[in-house]
Design a protein around this motif. Structure first.
Motif, PDB file in Angstrom:
ATOM      1  N   PHE A   1       0.837  -1.195   0.000  1.00  0.00           N
ATOM      2  CA  PHE A   1       0.000   0.000   0.000  1.00  0.00           C
ATOM      3  C   PHE A   1       0.871   1.243   0.000  1.00  0.00           C
ATOM      4  O   PHE A   1       1.856   1.327   0.742  1.00  0.00           O
ATOM      5  N   ARG A   2       0.490   2.201  -0.814  1.00  0.00           N
ATOM      6  CA  ARG A   2       1.176   3.497  -0.834  1.00  0.00           C
ATOM      7  C   ARG A   2       0.145   4.584  -0.621  1.00  0.00           C
ATOM      8  O   ARG A   2      -0.750   4.766  -1.447  1.00  0.00           O
ATOM      9  N   ALA A   3       0.312   5.296   0.467  1.00  0.00           N
ATOM     10  CA  ALA A   3      -0.596   6.402   0.754  1.00  0.00           C
ATOM     11  C   ALA A   3      -0.288   7.560  -0.194  1.00  0.00           C
ATOM     12  O   ALA A   3       0.857   7.746  -0.620  1.00  0.00           O
ATOM     13  N   ARG A   4      -1.323   8.352  -0.496  1.00  0.00           N
ATOM     14  CA  ARG A   4      -1.144   9.501  -1.385  1.00  0.00           C
ATOM     15  C   ARG A   4      -0.301  10.592  -0.727  1.00  0.00           C
ATOM     16  O   ARG A   4       0.456  11.290  -1.395  1.00  0.00           O
ATOM     17  N   ASP A   5      -0.481  10.748   0.585  1.00  0.00           N
ATOM     18  CA  ASP A   5       0.248  11.775   1.324  1.00  0.00           C
ATOM     19  C   ASP A   5       0.179  11.428   2.813  1.00  0.00           C
ATOM     20  O   ASP A   5      -0.400  10.403   3.187  1.00  0.00           O
ATOM     21  N   ALA A   6       0.761  12.289   3.645  1.00  0.00           N
ATOM     22  CA  ALA A   6       0.805  12.020   5.091  1.00  0.00           C
ATOM     23  C   ALA A   6      -0.594  11.962   5.701  1.00  0.00           C
ATOM     24  O   ALA A   6      -0.868  11.135   6.584  1.00  0.00           O
ATOM     25  N   ALA A   7      -1.486  12.810   5.229  1.00  0.00           N
ATOM     26  CA  ALA A   7      -2.851  12.805   5.759  1.00  0.00           C
ATOM     27  C   ALA A   7      -3.560  11.487   5.429  1.00  0.00           C
ATOM     28  O   ALA A   7      -4.247  10.912   6.283  1.00  0.00           O
ATOM     29  N   HIS A   8      -3.375  11.008   4.208  1.00  0.00           N
ATOM     30  CA  HIS A   8      -3.964   9.732   3.802  1.00  0.00           C
ATOM     31  C   HIS A   8      -3.378   8.594   4.635  1.00  0.00           C
ATOM     32  O   HIS A   8      -4.096   7.693   5.074  1.00  0.00           O
ATOM     33  N   ASP A   9      -2.073   8.633   4.866  1.00  0.00           N
ATOM     34  CA  ASP A   9      -1.421   7.614   5.690  1.00  0.00           C
ATOM     35  C   ASP A   9      -1.961   7.659   7.120  1.00  0.00           C
ATOM     36  O   ASP A   9      -2.216   6.619   7.727  1.00  0.00           O
ATOM     37  N   GLY A  10      -2.165   8.855   7.646  1.00  0.00           N
ATOM     38  CA  GLY A  10      -2.717   9.007   8.994  1.00  0.00           C
ATOM     39  C   GLY A  10      -4.123   8.444   9.102  1.00  0.00           C
ATOM     40  O   GLY A  10      -4.460   7.756  10.074  1.00  0.00           O
ATOM     41  N   ARG A  11      -4.956   8.711   8.105  1.00  0.00           N
ATOM     42  CA  ARG A  11      -6.325   8.174   8.102  1.00  0.00           C
ATOM     43  C   ARG A  11      -6.302   6.651   7.974  1.00  0.00           C
ATOM     44  O   ARG A  11      -7.083   5.946   8.621  1.00  0.00           O
ATOM     45  N   THR A  12      -5.394   6.151   7.150  1.00  0.00           N
ATOM     46  CA  THR A  12      -5.277   4.703   6.979  1.00  0.00           C
ATOM     47  C   THR A  12      -4.838   4.055   8.284  1.00  0.00           C
ATOM     48  O   THR A  12      -5.386   3.023   8.690  1.00  0.00           O
ATOM     49  N   PHE A  13      -3.868   4.670   8.957  1.00  0.00           N
ATOM     50  CA  PHE A  13      -3.419   4.132  10.246  1.00  0.00           C
ATOM     51  C   PHE A  13      -4.550   4.166  11.275  1.00  0.00           C
ATOM     52  O   PHE A  13      -4.733   3.214  12.040  1.00  0.00           O
ATOM     53  N   ALA A  14      -5.316   5.246  11.291  1.00  0.00           N
ATOM     54  CA  ALA A  14      -6.433   5.353  12.236  1.00  0.00           C
ATOM     55  C   ALA A  14      -7.464   4.245  11.982  1.00  0.00           C
ATOM     56  O   ALA A  14      -7.967   3.626  12.934  1.00  0.00           O
ATOM     57  N   LEU A  15      -7.762   3.969  10.725  1.00  0.00           N
ATOM     58  CA  LEU A  15      -8.692   2.898  10.386  1.00  0.00           C
ATOM     59  C   LEU A  15      -8.099   1.535  10.754  1.00  0.00           C
ATOM     60  O   LEU A  15      -8.787   0.665  11.289  1.00  0.00           O
ATOM     61  N   TYR A  16      -6.819   1.373  10.499  1.00  0.00           N
ATOM     62  CA  TYR A  16      -6.111   0.136  10.860  1.00  0.00           C
ATOM     63  C   TYR A  16      -6.195  -0.094  12.373  1.00  0.00           C
ATOM     64  O   TYR A  16      -6.494  -1.200  12.830  1.00  0.00           O
ATOM     65  N   ALA A  17      -5.961   0.957  13.139  1.00  0.00           N
ATOM     66  CA  ALA A  17      -6.037   0.856  14.598  1.00  0.00           C
ATOM     67  C   ALA A  17      -7.462   0.565  15.058  1.00  0.00           C
ATOM     68  O   ALA A  17      -7.681  -0.229  15.976  1.00  0.00           O
ATOM     69  N   ALA A  18      -8.433   1.196  14.412  1.00  0.00           N
ATOM     70  CA  ALA A  18      -9.837   0.960  14.767  1.00  0.00           C
ATOM     71  C   ALA A  18     -10.226  -0.498  14.512  1.00  0.00           C
ATOM     72  O   ALA A  18     -10.906  -1.117  15.339  1.00  0.00           O
ATOM     73  N   MET A  19      -9.795  -1.050  13.393  1.00  0.00           N
ATOM     74  CA  MET A  19     -10.058  -2.462  13.108  1.00  0.00           C
ATOM     75  C   MET A  19      -9.361  -3.346  14.149  1.00  0.00           C
ATOM     76  O   MET A  19      -9.839  -4.429  14.477  1.00  0.00           O
ATOM     77  N   GLY A  20      -8.265  -2.859  14.664  1.00  0.00           N
ATOM     78  CA  GLY A  20      -7.512  -3.602  15.667  1.00  0.00           C
ATOM     79  C   GLY A  20      -8.181  -3.653  17.027  1.00  0.00           C
ATOM     80  O   GLY A  20      -7.789  -4.457  17.881  1.00  0.00           O
ATOM     81  N   LEU A  21      -9.197  -2.827  17.254  1.00  0.00           N
ATOM     82  CA  LEU A  21      -9.876  -2.857  18.558  1.00  0.00           C
ATOM     83  C   LEU A  21     -10.524  -4.219  18.817  1.00  0.00           C
ATOM     84  O   LEU A  21     -10.457  -4.732  19.935  1.00  0.00           O
TER      85      LEU A  21
END
Length: 134
Positions: A61-81
């Motif tokens: 996966f390649r994020a478009r920018d830092a904001a996209h990477d941050g949102r992806t990480f937040a979703l990844y963490a949420a799925m991790g709950l």
């Protein structure tokens, strides 16, 4: 290497980092809440490491920018709950069942992480690492 073997290998590496981090914190700190602090610390280390490894080696996966990477990480963490609940449930159940034996608590953690990671792969594939994959 088949994707499921690579995923299992990276999950084992992240699991090891989680458990070693927990143990290191327990060796450094024995104050109030030390057990919870160690589990939170290990979980955070494992989460960040697993995100980096999954993003690069499993989903490419390649994020478009830092904001996209941050949102992806937040979703990844949420799925991790959900998977964290499985992991912590096993770890603390083993802690209770085996009278606080550290090695058995870690065994429970390893088993919980293994089950959680199996479910997490499917969630990440469907909901997290979509779109801008390389």
């Amino acid at each position: 290497m088949p994707i499921y073997l690579l995923y299992a290998l990276l999950a084992a590496f992240a699991t090891g980092a989680n458990i070693v981090s927990q143990d290191a914190l327990l060796r450094l700190y024995d104050g109030p809440g030390h057990l919870w602090a160690s589990v939170f610390f290990g979980t955070a280390v494992g989460l960040v490491l697993k995100y980096v490894l999954d993003k690069r080696y499993i989903f490419r996966f390649r994020a478009r920018d830092a904001a996209h990477d941050g949102r992806t990480f937040a979703l990844y963490a949420a799925m991790g709950l959900v998977t964290t609940a499985i992991f912590w449930g096993f770890e603390f159940a083993f802690h209770a069942w085996f009278d606080g034996a550290r090695s058995m608590r870690y065994l429970g953690g390893v088993l919980g992480l293994a089950l959680g990671y199996a479910a997490k792969y499917q969630m990440d594939k469907r909901y997290v690492f979509t779109g801008s994959a390389a």
